[in-house]
Design an enzyme around this catalytic site. Structure first.
Site, PDB file in Angstrom:
ATOM      1  N   ASP A 159       0.846  -1.199   0.000  1.00  0.00           N
ATOM      2  CA  ASP A 159       0.000   0.000   0.000  1.00  0.00           C
ATOM      3  C   ASP A 159       0.884   1.253   0.000  1.00  0.00           C
ATOM      4  O   ASP A 159       0.610   2.228  -0.692  1.00  0.00           O
ATOM      5  CB  ASP A 159      -0.906   0.000   1.238  1.00  0.00           C
ATOM      6  CG  ASP A 159      -1.624  -1.326   1.408  1.00  0.00           C
ATOM      7  OD1 ASP A 159      -2.351  -1.710   0.485  1.00  0.00           O
ATOM      8  OD2 ASP A 159      -1.428  -1.993   2.438  1.00  0.00           O
ATOM      9  N   HIS A 187      -4.619  -3.395   6.622  1.00  0.00           N
ATOM     10  CA  HIS A 187      -4.390  -3.670   5.200  1.00  0.00           C
ATOM     11  C   HIS A 187      -5.731  -4.116   4.612  1.00  0.00           C
ATOM     12  O   HIS A 187      -5.980  -5.285   4.368  1.00  0.00           O
ATOM     13  CB  HIS A 187      -3.326  -4.759   5.021  1.00  0.00           C
ATOM     14  CG  HIS A 187      -3.160  -5.175   3.584  1.00  0.00           C
ATOM     15  ND1 HIS A 187      -2.726  -4.304   2.620  1.00  0.00           N
ATOM     16  CD2 HIS A 187      -3.409  -6.343   2.950  1.00  0.00           C
ATOM     17  CE1 HIS A 187      -2.706  -4.931   1.450  1.00  0.00           C
ATOM     18  NE2 HIS A 187      -3.124  -6.162   1.626  1.00  0.00           N
TER      19      HIS A 187
END
Length: 333
Positions: A159, A187
């Site tokens: 990410d 996440h």
């Protein structure tokens, strides 16, 4: 030559591992002079596929790769290991409730945590990749009480890299010219990609990301949702989940643990929240900005958090608390 280190990768017959194993074996992660014994762990039905992966690794003729051990037994997989990359998990199937996914993964990561506790070195560094990664990491850590909680982390570097790349493309610079973006929280699609503290090197001078991008609406809107939804967008396009980029992020994460972050820079990883200064509940694995030195991470303290950021940080924490409570309920049964 240095003593070889033992590295296990779980889910080793899967597509992320296929992109990952070559990079580890050729020295991109643990150093160009560090010999490696690679242990490939997967479930019994995947053993024939694993044999093919072993053949390919042998056929690469890599000077640092001392031995490759395929196995379906945790006592072999986790014996005396220095690093564990836990990629294997139960994927979400169509029509599957999130709590069913959690239940299946609690069983997997309880087994693996217990095996780490019993067989691995106490200094082992454990990276959890399999989703839901934060909660799986917490379950593994709680199942391995003799290994310090600080030795467990989960992957939010993918990410982080996605956020870096989006800003870099927007500013027409190399991603190496963007630093100190932050991924806060889970996440999942509630994660908060934050560039309030990020810096961009434009035309030889360093600017804040907001100054460099010159589009606050994009940074507070589409930028955030693009990073949050990127995994789903890749699946939609490829009909498969991110593998090449996930493998690269795993390498970045483990290399930073081994060799540290650059002076004045921080990265994002899911770590144990105890003692954080941002008011995040303590008994969680939550993604924070961290600096790493001598294989130890430290949460970066004292960053100013505005109301916009605070709300997003709390929303992703709330999701993690709910996940944790459901998982711990399964764990206690």
């Amino acid at each position: 030559m240095a003593e070889p280190i033992r590295v296990v990768v779980t889910g080793a017959a899967g597509q992320i591992a296929y992109s990952l194993l070559y990079s580890i074996a050729k020295g991109d992660v643990f150093g160009k002079d560090q010999p490696i014994i690679l242990i490939l762990l997967d479930i019994p039905p995947m053993l024939p596929v694993l044999d093919g992966v072993v053949m390919e690794l042998q056929d690469c003729a890599l000077p640092l790769l001392m031995e490759v051990i395929p196995t379906d037994k945790v006592e072999v997989g986790f014996k005396d290991i220095d690093a564990a990359i836990l990629v294997g998990s139960m994927p979400r199937k169509e029509g599957m409730e999130r709590k069913d996914l959690l239940k299946a993964n609690v069983a997997i990561f309880k087994t693996q945590g217990s095996a780490l506790d019993k067989y691995a070195k106490k200094s082992v560094k454990v990276l959890v990749v399999g989703n839901p990664a934060n909660t799986n990491c917490l379950v593994a850590s709680k199942s391995a009480p003799s290994i310090p909680k600080e030795n467990f982390s989960c992957l939010t570097r993918l990410d982080h890299n996605r956020a870096c790349s989006q800003v870099a493309m927007r500013c027409s610079v190399s991603s190496s010219h963007v630093k100190n973006v932050i991924i806060w929280g889970n996440h999942s699609s509630t994660q908060y990609p934050d560039v309030h503290h990020a810096k961009v090197n434009v035309a030889g001078g360093e600017k804040s990301a907001y100054e460099a991008v010159k589009n606050d609406a994009w940074l507070r809107g589409d930028f955030i949702s693009t990073v949050q939804q990127r995994g789903a967008a890749v699946i939609k396009a490829r009909k498969l989940s991110s593998a090449m980029s996930a493998a690269k992020a795993i390498c970045d994460h483990m290399r930073d643990i081994w060799f540290g972050t650059k002076e004045g820079e921080f990265t994002s990883m899911g770590v144990y929240a105890a003692g954080n200064s941002y008011g995040i509940p303590e008994d969680l694995i939550y993604s924070f900005p961290v600096q790493i030195k001598n294989k130890s991470w430290k949460i970066v303290d004292g960053l100013d958090i505005n109301d916009f950021s605070r709300a997003k940080m709390e929303a992703t924490a709330a999701e993690l608390v709910e996940e944790r409570d459901t998982a711990l309920d399964f764990l206690s049964k």
